[in-house]
Design an enzyme around this catalytic site. Structure first.
Site, PDB file in Angstrom:
ATOM      1  N   ASN A  16      88.387  57.899   6.518  1.00  0.00           N
ATOM      2  CA  ASN A  16      87.112  57.754   7.222  1.00  0.00           C
ATOM      3  C   ASN A  16      85.998  57.377   6.235  1.00  0.00           C
ATOM      4  O   ASN A  16      86.252  57.138   5.056  1.00  0.00           O
ATOM      5  CB  ASN A  16      86.772  59.030   8.001  1.00  0.00           C
ATOM      6  N   GLU A  24      79.776  32.224 -33.993  1.00  0.00           N
ATOM      7  CA  GLU A  24      79.209  33.136 -32.993  1.00  0.00           C
ATOM      8  C   GLU A  24      78.343  34.218 -33.641  1.00  0.00           C
ATOM      9  O   GLU A  24      77.922  35.168 -32.964  1.00  0.00           O
ATOM     10  CB  GLU A  24      80.324  33.760 -32.153  1.00  0.00           C
ATOM     11  N   GLU A  26      93.089  38.394   8.211  1.00  0.00           N
ATOM     12  CA  GLU A  26      94.063  39.362   7.690  1.00  0.00           C
ATOM     13  C   GLU A  26      95.472  38.982   8.153  1.00  0.00           C
ATOM     14  O   GLU A  26      96.387  38.874   7.363  1.00  0.00           O
ATOM     15  CB  GLU A  26      93.689  40.764   8.201  1.00  0.00           C
ATOM     16  N   HIS A  27      95.625  38.792   9.469  1.00  0.00           N
ATOM     17  CA  HIS A  27      96.918  38.383  10.035  1.00  0.00           C
ATOM     18  C   HIS A  27      96.763  37.028  10.719  1.00  0.00           C
ATOM     19  O   HIS A  27      95.798  36.816  11.450  1.00  0.00           O
ATOM     20  CB  HIS A  27      97.383  39.359  11.125  1.00  0.00           C
ATOM     21  N   GLN A  32      86.908  65.620  -0.673  1.00  0.00           N
ATOM     22  CA  GLN A  32      87.401  66.586  -1.656  1.00  0.00           C
ATOM     23  C   GLN A  32      88.803  66.217  -2.147  1.00  0.00           C
ATOM     24  O   GLN A  32      89.155  66.481  -3.307  1.00  0.00           O
ATOM     25  CB  GLN A  32      87.354  68.021  -1.105  1.00  0.00           C
ATOM     26  N   TYR A  47      96.248  58.575  -0.126  1.00  0.00           N
ATOM     27  CA  TYR A  47      95.544  59.354   0.892  1.00  0.00           C
ATOM     28  C   TYR A  47      96.055  58.944   2.270  1.00  0.00           C
ATOM     29  O   TYR A  47      96.031  57.759   2.611  1.00  0.00           O
ATOM     30  CB  TYR A  47      94.032  59.110   0.813  1.00  0.00           C
ATOM     31  N   HIS A  58      93.547  48.617  17.831  1.00  0.00           N
ATOM     32  CA  HIS A  58      93.352  49.438  16.625  1.00  0.00           C
ATOM     33  C   HIS A  58      91.955  50.045  16.570  1.00  0.00           C
ATOM     34  O   HIS A  58      91.782  51.173  16.115  1.00  0.00           O
ATOM     35  CB  HIS A  58      93.509  48.582  15.365  1.00  0.00           C
ATOM     36  N   ASP A 104     103.864  45.019  10.761  1.00  0.00           N
ATOM     37  CA  ASP A 104     103.210  46.317  10.627  1.00  0.00           C
ATOM     38  C   ASP A 104     104.205  47.405  10.292  1.00  0.00           C
ATOM     39  O   ASP A 104     103.875  48.384   9.619  1.00  0.00           O
ATOM     40  CB  ASP A 104     102.515  46.706  11.943  1.00  0.00           C
ATOM     41  N   GLN A 130      96.267  43.996  17.992  1.00  0.00           N
ATOM     42  CA  GLN A 130      95.283  44.291  16.944  1.00  0.00           C
ATOM     43  C   GLN A 130      93.997  44.842  17.536  1.00  0.00           C
ATOM     44  O   GLN A 130      93.361  45.718  16.953  1.00  0.00           O
ATOM     45  CB  GLN A 130      94.999  43.053  16.081  1.00  0.00           C
ATOM     46  N   HIS A 160      83.583  40.070 -38.045  1.00  0.00           N
ATOM     47  CA  HIS A 160      84.871  39.572 -37.557  1.00  0.00           C
ATOM     48  C   HIS A 160      85.524  38.671 -38.602  1.00  0.00           C
ATOM     49  O   HIS A 160      86.729  38.759 -38.867  1.00  0.00           O
ATOM     50  CB  HIS A 160      84.683  38.779 -36.256  1.00  0.00           C
ATOM     51  N   SER A 169      90.931  45.832  11.566  1.00  0.00           N
ATOM     52  CA  SER A 169      92.002  44.831  11.607  1.00  0.00           C
ATOM     53  C   SER A 169      91.563  43.511  12.259  1.00  0.00           C
ATOM     54  O   SER A 169      90.598  43.464  13.010  1.00  0.00           O
ATOM     55  CB  SER A 169      93.181  45.415  12.382  1.00  0.00           C
TER      56      SER A 169
END
Lengths: 426, 426
Positions: free
Chosen positions: B206, B407, B319-320, B183, B121, B254, B353, B251, B412, B229
């Site tokens: 989003n 068990e 993250e970074h 969708q 996406y 962002h 990046d 960053q 089994h 970020s």
């Protein structure tokens, strides 16, 4: 067992109970309570739900030693051999990161780092599952996880099953807590005065445990939410009906929602297996469970060809697949989607549940299309590392700045360019 | 930017918007509608929400060629070079399964199999993110995924951004659909007349896209739900304040919820960076966003020692991470928890990046404790394979049967023993 001709639209997906609103509300309350009140909340719920009063949740070294001392020696040896086999299989999954040299002294690397701490939930109830302890703990140990915690609800006697303690002892795990249910998951995720938090929680449990794992996901990592067991057997004329039937029932006995399916090119085998299943069902201790599973989800499909049969197996993406055909090895190679594959007559599925060395925590409900059984990679994470020399920076800075500006991120462009801004020496 | 002494309880975790009940209800309705009505539902929502009427969702070969023909040649070359670098880094992650011989002709194996189909996406809106296309598609290609689909909402002109089409074209991806929002996620998960379903969905979006991904999880695999970020910079006296400030802002620009943190042993650097951040902020096109981020989540911590600073970084699990210290390489080796690590002055974060080759899809909100950036393993799954010979079965059957009975799983035990039941030859 129903027998029908194989069509192209078979599936073993079942609508599974996801927990209702009330259960979710209960779980959320428990999580919040443990988060806020720690050990006190654990004590409250242990008394409320497990009917036991505990001052100390941690299993003592004496309890472990006592369990080991009184345990059947033969069974202990069997568990030890199983553990060694599981370790052997999983050791091959261990791997190092890598470092790639670039021009001008620059390099890129991937570092593989084990998780710091993981928690294994072992369900309580009537039976003890030491095999679960082996299958969850060993991959974490092979990955290099330093802290491994086991938590499980104590029985009315305030003790954990000896088999679970013996399995833990064989693996050298001694941080074991007598806490079960959603409160155990909360303790592992958030920590309490007694139980330090972990980074990942694995292991099966009832609907409250499953809901709690879903809720804490993100705060910590979790393994998959395991569904009821499945087995598909792919067989031709060369298979023995009593063996196929016994293998189908070995999974059916797990759960009334378990799913056992035979896909065969042999009408004769289909009829014989249906008869054998009924015959063996009548003598099975867990007949009631297995019968429900067979009646609701059991199915024998007669395929027109081995190609059609293999295609059908791939569309099922079963948790367990047995290939009991003339050319079992080459037929098995055509399978793209199955959690575990058992090749040939002597590779009965329970061989993998307990002993061969492969993991028995496997993707269910067709998720083998995209998911894997529990493995060493589930207990590591990767860091990307970048080292750029001055010269590499110089060569690539204009390109990076252009790409950043194309995406409207001027600050990114300036960051890269800032190394060239006029300034004094350091 | 706030400056305080480093204490042991710092965190970059933020309470993030998880979507409200109404949004979730909307998403569930969309998912069900697309599941039941396929393309018709896609058309309805495209008109309703994106304001466009589409007969055909698929981007035509002509549209792709037109985008490529009219695209800036220099930028196209930059994207191609970035793609080659990303491929180089990810190729090293590719691996084979393994086969372990056991005694008596038996063996165990792990097979590595690429997913059949994945969907990426790509969010719409004001900017185009071709780097997202590179970062998501290339690991899937390296893994060997045969079918890769891109879906993204069309603009008012009924077209996708040229940069996205060019990036896809560079990678040889031509199954691209003009569908966005929940969708699109429904179409990828369930399939419609036009869009065949995939096995895994990756890529940011989003809140509706994020909620839809959560809802279809289980039906298909998804990547992590990415949060805003983060960057942490670990620096001593040797760092240049203007460079550190520029990297923090890269960053911060962002997202108002992004988090930029400096941890330094140098009080002098701390003060200079705070000044520089303010100075550079005033000249940043995305000042409004970056300022909110810096004011709400930006922080400079002064550490007493490099050891304390490194410990703090590990507790942040950012993250970074940039390591801009005298001994950058050895300091970086002490980091256990970070999505990506940039070592030394010239390894500014945007280098990763866009261009260096490492992946920019990375774990946020402290999940680097247990999660990894997007990598080739995200596009494969593993099957365990067991082959037991008659002799291996004979030797291990009694052990397996004992473990199964311990068990309480008699079925089994019988399955394994059934190979020894009296019967005729085949």
């Amino acid at each position: 067992m129903k027998i029908t001709k194989l069509t192209n639209n078979i599936s073993l997906k079942r609508q599974l109970e996801g927990g209702n609103e009330e259960q979710l509300k209960t779980v959320r309350n428990v999580l919040q309570d443990v988060r806020e009140n720690g050990d006190e909340a654990l004590r409250k719920y242990s008394e409320m739900w497990d009917g036991i009063k505990l001052d100390d949740f941690r299993v003592s070294q004496e309890e472990i030693e006592e369990a080991v001392a009184n345990f059947d020696e033969q069974l202990k040896q069997d568990l030890e051999e199983a553990a060694a086999n599981i370790r052997y299989y999983h050791e091959a999954q261990k791997r190092d990161g890598y470092k790639l040299p670039l021009a001008n002294g620059s390099w890129l690397a991937q570092r593989i780092i084990p998780l710091d701490a993981v928690g294994l939930y072992v369900p309580g109830g009537s039976a003890a599952y030491p095999s679960s302890v082996l299958m969850n703990v060993i991959p974490a140990q092979v990955a290099g996880v330093e802290r491994i915690v086991i938590t499980s609800p104590a029985g009315k006697d305030g003790k954990l099953p000896a088999a679970v303690l013996v399995a833990a002892s064989i693996l050298g795990v001694n941080e074991i807590y007598k806490v079960g249910g959603a409160q155990a998951i909360a303790a592992l995720a958030y920590g309490t005065e007694t139980i330090a938090p972990v980074d990942k929680i694995t292991g099966p449990g009832n609907i409250y445990v499953a809901l709690a794992k879903r809720e804490v996901f993100g705060e910590v990592a979790i393994d998959m939410i395991a569904g009821p067991s499945e087995i598909a057997v792919l067989a031709d004329d060369s298979a023995y009906a009593d063996e196929v039937a016994a293998d189908l029932l070995s999974q059916a006995e797990h759960d009334a929602l378990a799913c056992a399916v035979l896909i065969t090119t042999s009408e004769k085998l289909a009829n014989e297996v249906a008869e054998e299943v009924e015959k063996q069902l009548r003598e099975l201790p867990r007949e009631a469970i297995a019968r429900k599973s067979i009646e609701n989800f059991g199915h024998i499909y007669i395929a027109e060809s081995m190609e059609q049969a293999i295609e059908a197996v791939n569309s099922l993406a079963p948790e367990h697949l047995e290939v009991v055909t003339e050319n079992a090895e080459s037929d098995a190679e055509k399978i793209r989607h199955a959690g575990a594959i058992f090749v040939g007559r002597y590779s009965s599925e329970p061989v993998g549940d307990y002993f061969a060395g492969t993991n028995h925590v496997l993707p269910t409900n067709s998720t083998a299309r995209f998911a894997s059984g529990l493995n060493v990679d589930d207990f590591i994470k990767r860091s990307n590392v970048v080292y750029y020399s001055e010269q590499t920076w110089q060569e690539s800075a204009p390109k990076i700045a252009r790409l950043a500006r194309m995406e409207g991120l001027e600050g990114h462009a300036r960051a890269v360019e800032s190394r060239g801004w006029t300034k004094g020496d350091k």
